[in-house]
Design a protein around this motif. Structure first.
Motif, mmCIF file in Angstrom:
data_model
loop_
_atom_site.group_PDB
_atom_site.id
_atom_site.type_symbol
_atom_site.label_atom_id
_atom_site.label_comp_id
_atom_site.label_asym_id
_atom_site.label_seq_id
_atom_site.Cartn_x
_atom_site.Cartn_y
_atom_site.Cartn_z
ATOM 1 N N GLU A 170 -6.369 6.399 6.477
ATOM 2 C CA GLU A 170 -6.847 7.293 5.289
ATOM 3 C C GLU A 170 -6.473 6.632 4.077
ATOM 4 N N PHE A 171 -5.272 6.120 4.178
ATOM 5 C CA PHE A 171 -4.508 5.423 2.967
ATOM 6 C C PHE A 171 -5.456 4.100 2.304
ATOM 7 N N ASP A 172 -6.346 3.470 3.061
ATOM 8 C CA ASP A 172 -6.807 2.158 2.802
ATOM 9 C C ASP A 172 -7.616 2.371 1.792
ATOM 10 N N THR A 232 -2.279 14.611 -1.007
ATOM 11 C CA THR A 232 -2.719 15.415 0.012
ATOM 12 C C THR A 232 -2.378 14.838 1.355
ATOM 13 N N LEU A 233 -2.694 13.471 1.332
ATOM 14 C CA LEU A 233 -2.355 12.810 2.839
ATOM 15 C C LEU A 233 -0.795 12.560 2.809
ATOM 16 N N TYR A 234 -0.114 12.467 1.695
ATOM 17 C CA TYR A 234 1.360 12.361 1.925
ATOM 18 C C TYR A 234 1.913 13.556 2.591
ATOM 19 N N ASN A 235 1.254 14.735 2.102
ATOM 20 C CA ASN A 235 1.757 16.109 2.810
ATOM 21 C C ASN A 235 1.412 16.107 4.077
ATOM 22 N N LYS A 236 0.301 15.554 4.584
ATOM 23 C CA LYS A 236 -0.107 15.551 5.962
ATOM 24 C C LYS A 236 0.678 14.690 6.864
ATOM 25 N N TYR A 237 0.909 13.320 6.266
ATOM 26 C CA TYR A 237 1.569 12.313 7.257
ATOM 27 C C TYR A 237 2.913 11.918 6.732
ATOM 28 N N GLY A 250 0.806 -1.064 -0.085
ATOM 29 C CA GLY A 250 -0.081 0.045 0.146
ATOM 30 C C GLY A 250 0.790 1.443 -0.001
ATOM 31 N N PHE A 251 0.130 2.380 0.124
ATOM 32 C CA PHE A 251 0.833 3.550 0.101
ATOM 33 C C PHE A 251 1.766 3.956 1.304
ATOM 34 N N VAL A 252 1.319 3.366 2.348
ATOM 35 C CA VAL A 252 1.951 3.661 3.537
ATOM 36 C C VAL A 252 3.215 3.031 3.293
ATOM 37 N N GLN A 253 3.427 1.816 2.847
ATOM 38 C CA GLN A 253 4.720 1.057 2.613
ATOM 39 C C GLN A 253 5.550 1.945 1.562
#
Length: 169
Positions: free
Chosen positions: A134-136, A107-112, A67-70
């Motif tokens: 939120e990345f799910d 947007t989430l990348y900028n936030k987290y 996923g995006f987290v990884q």
């Protein structure tokens, strides 16, 4: 520019194996020509389409695996989100839906991103998935559309082969 060469035989074989293999033969040839890994030093040896294809490959491998987290934790966030990758997909490759998803995930990348990119133990890494649910939705959207997007990329490569490699007999 680095000359990327693929034999006609390898290309035909990959085409019979399906779109993943077809895209993969180009990715592998580009990686081989630059020594295996895209770096700031060898990026100038490639054209925009070749770099975009390698960005797709990184995105694809990381998101399909974890996923995006990884993807972000493994240090690819700046390459995917802070370069014109999404713009190239939309404006040049005609992949508006994938481009939009990347902009939305940006947007989430900028936030987290800073928190996710920090070094951590394996257990702490696994906990990141629970900390950033939120990345799910983006992970799910990617998996659901992966086959269609791979097909679009294969078609783009096929229609613009000379931008990716020289085919040798």
């Amino acid at each position: 520019m680095e000359e990327i060469k693929i034999t006609d035989t390898a290309l035909r074989q990959a085409a019979t194996e399906g779109m993943d293999a077809f895209v993969g033969v180009f990715v592998q040839a580009i990686r081989q020509a630059i020594g295996g890994e895209l770096t700031a030093d060898n990026m100038s040896r490639l054209n925009n389409d070749q770099i975009t294809l390698l960005a797709w490959d990184i995105l694809h491998e990381e998101v399909m695996d974890g996923g995006f987290v990884q993807l972000i934790h493994n240090g690819y966030g700046p390459f995917i989100f802070k370069n014109p990758f999404a713009k190239a997909l939309n404006k040049l490759w005609g992949m508006r839906e994938l481009s939009k998803m990347i902009y939305d995930a940006h947007t989430l990348y900028n936030k987290y991103g800073v928190r996710i990119e920090q070094d951590c133990t394996d257990d702490e890494f696994m906990a990141l998935f629970e900390q950033f649910p939120e990345f799910d939705d983006f992970d799910d959207q990617f998996v659901e559309n992966e086959e269609q997007w791979t097909e679009q990329i294969a078609r783009y490569i096929d229609e613009h082969i000379d931008r990716f490699a020289t085919i040798e007999q």
